[in-house]
Scaffold this active site. Structure first.
Site, short mmCIF file in Angstrom:
data_model
loop_
_atom_site.label_atom_id
_atom_site.label_comp_id
_atom_site.label_asym_id
_atom_site.label_seq_id
_atom_site.Cartn_x
_atom_site.Cartn_y
_atom_site.Cartn_z
N LEU A 66 0.82 -1.20 0.00
CA LEU A 66 0.00 0.00 0.00
C LEU A 66 0.86 1.26 0.00
CD1 LEU A 66 -2.60 -1.46 2.51
CD2 LEU A 66 -2.99 -0.96 0.08
N PRO A 67 0.25 2.44 -0.23
CA PRO A 67 1.04 3.67 -0.37
C PRO A 67 1.81 4.12 0.87
CG PRO A 67 -1.08 3.93 -1.43
CD PRO A 67 -1.14 2.64 -0.66
N THR A 97 6.55 0.25 1.91
CA THR A 97 7.65 1.01 2.50
C THR A 97 7.00 1.84 3.60
OG1 THR A 97 8.88 1.03 0.43
CG2 THR A 97 9.46 2.71 2.07
N LYS A 172 14.96 -1.02 4.97
CA LYS A 172 14.52 -0.39 3.73
C LYS A 172 14.81 1.10 3.75
CE LYS A 172 12.13 0.48 -0.04
NZ LYS A 172 12.09 -0.08 -1.34
#
Length: 176
Positions: A66-67, A97, A172
């Site tokens: 998802l965003p 992320t 990340k």
């Protein structure tokens, strides 16, 4: 035991991951807020769901792509979210992320339902998502990582377990 797989979020990365799983012959449940995208995936052989709760009730392994962290929190813990349908033993693979603290909050809430979670953000872009050669930085306990690994192996060639829940998102962020 073959586990049922679903993908929530069919944008640039999630859509390519879902298509790869379909191309490899897996039955894949899908959810996205864009109904046209759902129709496209249905034509590719995916099973679309109109609600997150129903998808959560049906599938054993659910990938969220998802965003951002707030959307993940809402999709999982919000009214009618995945958690309202998830059964004990379900594994959530959170690939957004995202923010480690939010991931830890979601994991703690899910653990009350005996739902397991790892964070597994990816690196490599859309081409690597299409051909299954993503690098995946994984945070979570060893047992849950092992349960998720067969699915991760379908979409990535480098799966790196970097620590406890939230550590994947931390790695990340450092990678970016």
């Amino acid at each position: 035991m073959k586990r049922s797989i679903a993908v929530v979020g069919l944008g640039n990365m999630g859509g390519r991951i879902a298509k790869r799983l379909l191309q490899l012959g897996h039955k894949v449940g899908v959810y996205d807020t864009n109904k046209e995208v759902l129709k496209t995936f249905e034509s590719l052989g995916a099973e679309p769901y109109e609600t997150l709760a129903l998808l959560g009730a049906v599938h054993d392994i659910i990938l969220t792509v998802l965003p951002n962290a707030d959307i993940v929190r809402q999709a999982v813990l919000g009214k009618g979210g995945l958690s309202t349908g998830m059964r004990p033993g379900t594994v959530l693979i959170e690939m957004t992320t995202s923010i480690p603290a939010v991931t830890q909050e979601i994991a703690a809430a899910l653990s009350q339902q005996d739902v397991m979670m790892i964070d597994a953000p990816v690196s490599g872009g859309v081409q690597k998502a299409e051909n299954g050669t993503l690098t995946i930085m994984v945070g979570g306990n060893e047992q849950t990582v092992e349960l998720a690994k067969p699915v991760l192996d379908l979409i990535g060639t480098q799966i790196i377990h970097v620590g406890r829940i939230g550590a994947g998102h931390t790695a990340k962020a450092l990678n970016n």
